[in-house]
Design a protein around this motif. Structure first.
Motif, PDB file in Angstrom:
ATOM      1  N   HIS A   3      -6.513   6.744   7.700  1.00 14.11           N
ATOM      2  CA  HIS A   3      -7.146   6.096   8.664  1.00 14.11           C
ATOM      3  C   HIS A   3      -7.558   7.478   9.738  1.00 14.11           C
ATOM      4  O   HIS A   3      -6.215   8.381   9.151  1.00 14.11           O
ATOM      5  CB  HIS A   3      -6.547   5.321   9.885  1.00 14.11           C
ATOM      6  N   CYS A   7      -2.783   8.724   4.650  1.00 17.05           N
ATOM      7  CA  CYS A   7      -3.180   7.500   5.351  1.00 17.05           C
ATOM      8  C   CYS A   7      -4.897   7.314   5.292  1.00 17.05           C
ATOM      9  O   CYS A   7      -5.715   8.738   5.972  1.00 17.05           O
ATOM     10  CB  CYS A   7      -2.646   7.792   7.207  1.00 17.05           C
ATOM     11  N   ARG A  44      -0.397   3.708  12.284  1.00 16.05           N
ATOM     12  CA  ARG A  44      -1.315   2.740  12.453  1.00 16.05           C
ATOM     13  C   ARG A  44      -0.460   1.599  11.156  1.00 16.05           C
ATOM     14  O   ARG A  44       0.223   1.486   9.885  1.00 16.05           O
ATOM     15  CB  ARG A  44      -2.403   3.364  11.268  1.00 16.05           C
ATOM     16  N   GLY A  45      -0.769   0.077  11.243  1.00 14.08           N
ATOM     17  CA  GLY A  45      -0.908  -0.540  10.975  1.00 14.08           C
ATOM     18  C   GLY A  45      -1.759  -0.512   9.797  1.00 14.08           C
ATOM     19  O   GLY A  45      -2.684  -0.039   9.598  1.00 14.08           O
ATOM     20  N   ILE A  46      -2.490  -2.332   8.762  1.00 13.13           N
ATOM     21  CA  ILE A  46      -3.248  -2.331   7.674  1.00 13.13           C
ATOM     22  C   ILE A  46      -4.651  -2.192   8.049  1.00 13.13           C
ATOM     23  O   ILE A  46      -5.075  -1.274   7.530  1.00 13.13           O
ATOM     24  CB  ILE A  46      -2.812  -3.123   6.863  1.00 13.13           C
ATOM     25  N   ARG A  47      -5.380  -2.122   9.697  1.00 14.34           N
ATOM     26  CA  ARG A  47      -6.148  -2.762   9.904  1.00 14.34           C
ATOM     27  C   ARG A  47      -6.638  -1.087  10.338  1.00 14.34           C
ATOM     28  O   ARG A  47      -7.556  -0.948  11.255  1.00 14.34           O
ATOM     29  CB  ARG A  47      -6.591  -3.995  10.305  1.00 14.34           C
ATOM     30  N   GLY A  48      -5.916  -0.631  10.711  1.00 11.81           N
ATOM     31  CA  GLY A  48      -6.343   0.704  11.851  1.00 11.81           C
ATOM     32  C   GLY A  48      -5.952   0.707  13.264  1.00 11.81           C
ATOM     33  O   GLY A  48      -5.588   1.772  13.911  1.00 11.81           O
ATOM     34  N   GLY A  49      -5.060  -0.494  13.618  1.00 10.43           N
ATOM     35  CA  GLY A  49      -4.774  -0.280  14.630  1.00 10.43           C
ATOM     36  C   GLY A  49      -3.527   0.132  14.894  1.00 10.43           C
ATOM     37  O   GLY A  49      -2.129   0.466  13.849  1.00 10.43           O
ATOM     38  N   GLN A  97       6.540  -5.199  13.366  1.00 13.68           N
ATOM     39  CA  GLN A  97       6.265  -5.038  11.996  1.00 13.68           C
ATOM     40  C   GLN A  97       7.236  -3.774  10.722  1.00 13.68           C
ATOM     41  O   GLN A  97       7.651  -4.111   9.945  1.00 13.68           O
ATOM     42  CB  GLN A  97       4.517  -4.542  11.297  1.00 13.68           C
ATOM     43  N   GLU A  99       0.855  -1.221   0.107  1.00 12.37           N
ATOM     44  CA  GLU A  99       0.498   0.296  -0.116  1.00 12.37           C
ATOM     45  C   GLU A  99       1.003   1.340   0.053  1.00 12.37           C
ATOM     46  O   GLU A  99       2.280   1.227   0.979  1.00 12.37           O
ATOM     47  CB  GLU A  99      -0.541  -0.078   1.108  1.00 12.37           C
TER      48      GLU A  99
END
Length: 308
Positions: free
Chosen positions: A208, A206, A218-223, A229, A139
């Protein structure tokens, strides 16, 4: 079995370390593990329940037996030195509160070990690390995120936990930012334009919502982005560039300090920027610089290299 009184004393000491010494929670947990292992050894060594009196009656022989036991289990000299430091601190605390003389026990010497010097990257390698990190994520916004985090570690000397600890409210980054480091110690860190621009590029892409009280990265899922990572990204970048295994996220912080020193920065200022509690910790960078100088000397000087 450790007596309730000794268990309570250990808990109070840990609270003391946490509150008075300002130790980080991970440090407190490590101290607890080290001292509990020591007390468990005493129980096995003496074959009876261990109470406060066991601490009062400690001998140098007890300390040496414990250290030999740990080395026999394969504990490295560096780790054993750390464990001994924690045990001594606990004994000193107990002596102050139970009125006994721990001098002989506290004279126990830590095993010798060779301190590992940090391995900073060359300036061009650090630059290449930042530029190449962008190609590790699928991404586009995540690639910009990785570049921003790595630029902060190298450009501002942040630990990986400090960079990932930034909140939405911290951006856009000001000329200086307040960082809370190990043990809850705060320091003021100047922000180089490259780091500020990298963070803004990431924020703009971003997907998110970067709320004030939420993590900036943030991570890919939003956390929250996990350190593992980012470490993986650095490892992939390192392999792509053919850099050694020592080119880690923490090496970027070492590189920040070493490059400042090489550019004429003074140790006291670098100590403040890194958040080192002791100048002795910062002085290892002079050893790095000296080691590099000696390598150049040995390769270039006719007598040192064996040339005539």
């Amino acid at each position: 079995m450790i007596s309730p009184a000794l268990t309570d004393a250990l808990a109070r000491w840990l609270d003391h370390v946490r509150a008075i010494d300002g130790a980080a929670e991970n440090t407190v947990k490590a101290y607890q593990t080290d001292v509990l292992a020591f007390l468990a050894f005493l129980q096995t060594h003496h074959g009876d329940s261990q109470g406060i009196n066991a601490i009062k009656c400690l001998t140098v022989s007890d300390m040496r037996s414990w250290m030999a036991h740990e080395r026999g289990r394969g504990v490295a000299a560096r780790s054993l030195a750390r464990m001994l430091s924690a045990v001594k601190s606990f004994i000193r605390y107990m002596a102050e509160r139970h009125d006994f003389d721990p001098s002989a026990v506290l004279m126990t010497r830590a095993p010798k070990f060779q301190k590992k010097l940090p391995r900073p990257l060359a300036v061009d390698a650090a630059k290449a690390m930042i530029e190449t990190a962008e190609f590790q994520a699928r991404e586009h916004w995540a690639a910009l995120r990785d570049v921003a985090a790595i630029t902060l570690m190298y450009g501002c000397g942040l630990r990986i936990s400090e960079a990932l600890g930034l909140k939405g409210r911290d951006a856009p980054l000001a000329d200086v930012i307040r960082i809370t480091g190990k043990g809850g110690k705060e320091r003021i860190v100047p922000v180089v334009p490259a780091a500020r621009d990298a963070v803004e590029a990431y924020r703009g892409a971003c997907p998110h919502d970067l709320a004030d009280d939420q993590p900036l990265f943030r991570g890919i899922r939003g956390g929250a982005l996990h350190a593992a990572q980012l470490q993986k990204t650095v490892a992939q970048t390192r392999m792509q560039l053919g850099l050694p295994a020592t080119a880690t996220p923490h090496a970027l912080r070492h590189s920040f300090a070493t490059h400042l020193l090489n550019a004429g920065g003074d140790l006291r200022s670098i100590q403040e920027l890194l958040g080192h509690a002791s100048l002795n910790t910062t002085q290892m960078y002079t050893a790095v610089d000296t080691a590099r100088l000696m390598e150049v000397y040995k390769s270039a000087h006719p007598r040192a290299s064996g040339r005539k």
